[in-house]
Write an enzyme that holds these catalytic residues in place. Structure first.
Site, PDB file in Angstrom:
ATOM      1  N   ARG A 160       0.915  -1.278   0.070  1.00  0.00           N
ATOM      2  CA  ARG A 160       0.148   0.093   0.217  1.00  0.00           C
ATOM      3  C   ARG A 160       0.732   1.216   0.101  1.00  0.00           C
ATOM      4  NH1 ARG A 160      -2.924  -4.100   2.496  1.00  0.00           N
ATOM      5  NH2 ARG A 160      -5.143  -4.110   1.857  1.00  0.00           N
ATOM      6  N   HIS A 199       2.324 -12.502  -6.388  1.00  0.00           N
ATOM      7  CA  HIS A 199       1.336 -12.410  -5.376  1.00  0.00           C
ATOM      8  C   HIS A 199       0.905 -13.951  -5.327  1.00  0.00           C
ATOM      9  CE1 HIS A 199      -1.993 -11.705  -2.656  1.00  0.00           C
ATOM     10  NE2 HIS A 199      -1.581 -10.192  -2.710  1.00  0.00           N
ATOM     11  N   GLU A 233       4.568 -13.106  -0.033  1.00  0.00           N
ATOM     12  CA  GLU A 233       4.745 -11.763  -1.248  1.00  0.00           C
ATOM     13  C   GLU A 233       6.077 -11.096  -0.673  1.00  0.00           C
ATOM     14  OE1 GLU A 233       1.400  -9.011  -1.440  1.00  0.00           O
ATOM     15  OE2 GLU A 233       0.485 -10.551  -0.276  1.00  0.00           O
TER      16      GLU A 233
HETATM   17  O1  LIG Z   1      -5.293  -8.463  -2.595  1.00  0.00           O
HETATM   18  C1  LIG Z   1      -5.252  -9.465  -2.138  1.00  0.00           C
HETATM   19  C2  LIG Z   1      -4.559  -9.284  -0.800  1.00  0.00           C
HETATM   20  O2  LIG Z   1      -3.148  -8.898  -0.968  1.00  0.00           O
HETATM   21  C3  LIG Z   1      -2.267  -8.526   0.024  1.00  0.00           C
HETATM   22  O3  LIG Z   1      -0.895  -8.157  -0.414  1.00  0.00           O
HETATM   23  C4  LIG Z   1      -3.034  -7.443   1.080  1.00  0.00           C
HETATM   24  O4  LIG Z   1      -2.212  -7.000   2.031  1.00  0.00           O
HETATM   25  C5  LIG Z   1      -4.242  -7.791   1.475  1.00  0.00           C
HETATM   26  O5  LIG Z   1      -4.762  -6.931   2.172  1.00  0.00           O
HETATM   27  C6  LIG Z   1      -5.252  -8.144   0.083  1.00  0.00           C
HETATM   28  O6  LIG Z   1      -6.513  -8.669   0.551  1.00  0.00           O
END
Ligand SMILES: OC[C@H]1O[C@@H](O)[C@H](O)[C@@H](O)[C@@H]1O
Length: 312
Positions: free
Chosen positions: A47, A147, A277
């Site tokens: 974020r 991810h 991640e």
């Molecule tokens: O998008 C899927 C997820 O990704 C993660 O990296 C975030 O920290 C989560 O808050 C999110 O829900």
């Protein structure tokens, strides 16, 4: 689409193959939910508070896509792109090479650069993903990740999984999962994974993880960042990276109706998999010491994240 890692196939007990990644049957399903399942994330994973930061003394505002903050490069990041690719074969490895011009006019971040994502599978059963950026004429930000979500077992939860994370610290976050700037010690908390511990038990203690661990601190660089192990099958994945952070997300709350390939038509369950991640820590651009994610004009940068499979 999304330079997505669809399958990591390993031998199963019945002599067949099993995918240890969470995946979907069709490309469309990757975009029907916010999981970002096994997709390439960029320019900036994690974020950015308010989608705001300062670069070269200039205030920047990039598009926001979650509570007024920017998550996973915004709506038009790497995962939204249809990448061109080629393949190559070496004596001990095979690779898929994705490439794309990343443009300010599409994702709303300052500057344009040439992005390359290379997936290499080698004869040590290791997948290494390298993320490169060859920058243009303007400074920008670069903090990519994969991810990937794992479930190494046949079960629909993580109850047989043990996890080790080579981390002494994790980030305090606010109600919007934005780092407050405080770094907390893992000692005597459910965040202490320095020794292998049962992942489901730990997740039950915290209500699930959506947290950033500090990794690769001084004196720790030669260790793996994390090792995920399924005690039933003996399957194990070792993760290495160069970044300052590892975000762990155990899908504590997910939408109804998500149909993962592994579930044969049933809805995915909260806690069915774990995303690990590797990246520079979230909101690094607004926090000193979280890692450098600035890509200077004309600079080339490459990060590697590797996932090595072993079966005991
Ligand atoms: O998008 C899927 C997820 O990704 C993660 O990296 C975030 O920290 C989560 O808050 C999110 O829900």
């Amino acid at each position: 689409m999304g330079a997505t890692w669809n399958e990591f196939l390993v031998p199963s007990q019945d002599g067949d193959k099993q995918n240890i990644l969470l995946s979907f049957d069709t490309a469309r399903q990757y975009y029907d939910n916010s999981l970002c399942c096994c997709q390439s994330i960029g320019r900036v994973a994690g974020r950015i508070k308010g989608g705001q930061f300062e670069l070269d003394g200039k205030k920047q505002q990039v598009p926001t896509n979650e509570n007024g903050n920017t998550l996973h490069g915004g709506e038009h990041g790497y995962r939204s792109l249809n990448w061109g690719y080629t393949t190559s074969r070496g004596p001990n490895s095979v690779s898929v090479i994705f490439q794309k011009h990343i443009k300010e006019s599409r994702d709303g971040f300052p500057g344009n650069y040439l992005a390359t994502v290379v997936y290499t599978l080698d004869n040590s059963d290791r997948v290494t993903i390298s993320y490169s950026a060859l920058n243009g004429e303007q400074d920008t930000l670069f903090n990519p990740t994969c991810h990937a979500y794992f479930n190494l077992s046949d079960k629909r939860d993580l109850s047989t999984h043990s996890l080790m994370i080579n981390s002494k610290e994790y980030l305090q976050t606010d109600d919007e999962t934005i780092p407050t700037g405080r770094v907390l010690q893992v000692d005597n908390t459910p965040y202490d994974f320095r020794k292998f511990r049962n992942l489901k038990q730990a997740a039950d203690e915290t209500g699930g993880f959506d947290d950033a661990f500090v990794v690769n601190g001084p004196g720790m660089a030669t260790e793996p960042v994390a090792v995920l192990r399924d005690n039933d099958s003996g399957r194990q994945v070792t993760i290495n990276s160069e970044g300052t952070g590892l975000v762990m997300y155990t899908m504590p709350e997910i939408d109804d109706g998500i149909k993962l390939s592994r579930d044969n038509g049933l809805d995915a369950l909260p806690g069915e998999g774990v995303a690990l991640e590797a990246q520079q820590l979230p909101d690094a651009i607004n926090n000193e010491n979280f890692g450098d994610i600035v890509l200077k004009r004309n600079e080339k940068k490459t990060y590697h994240i590797s996932f090595e499979f072993k079966q005991q």
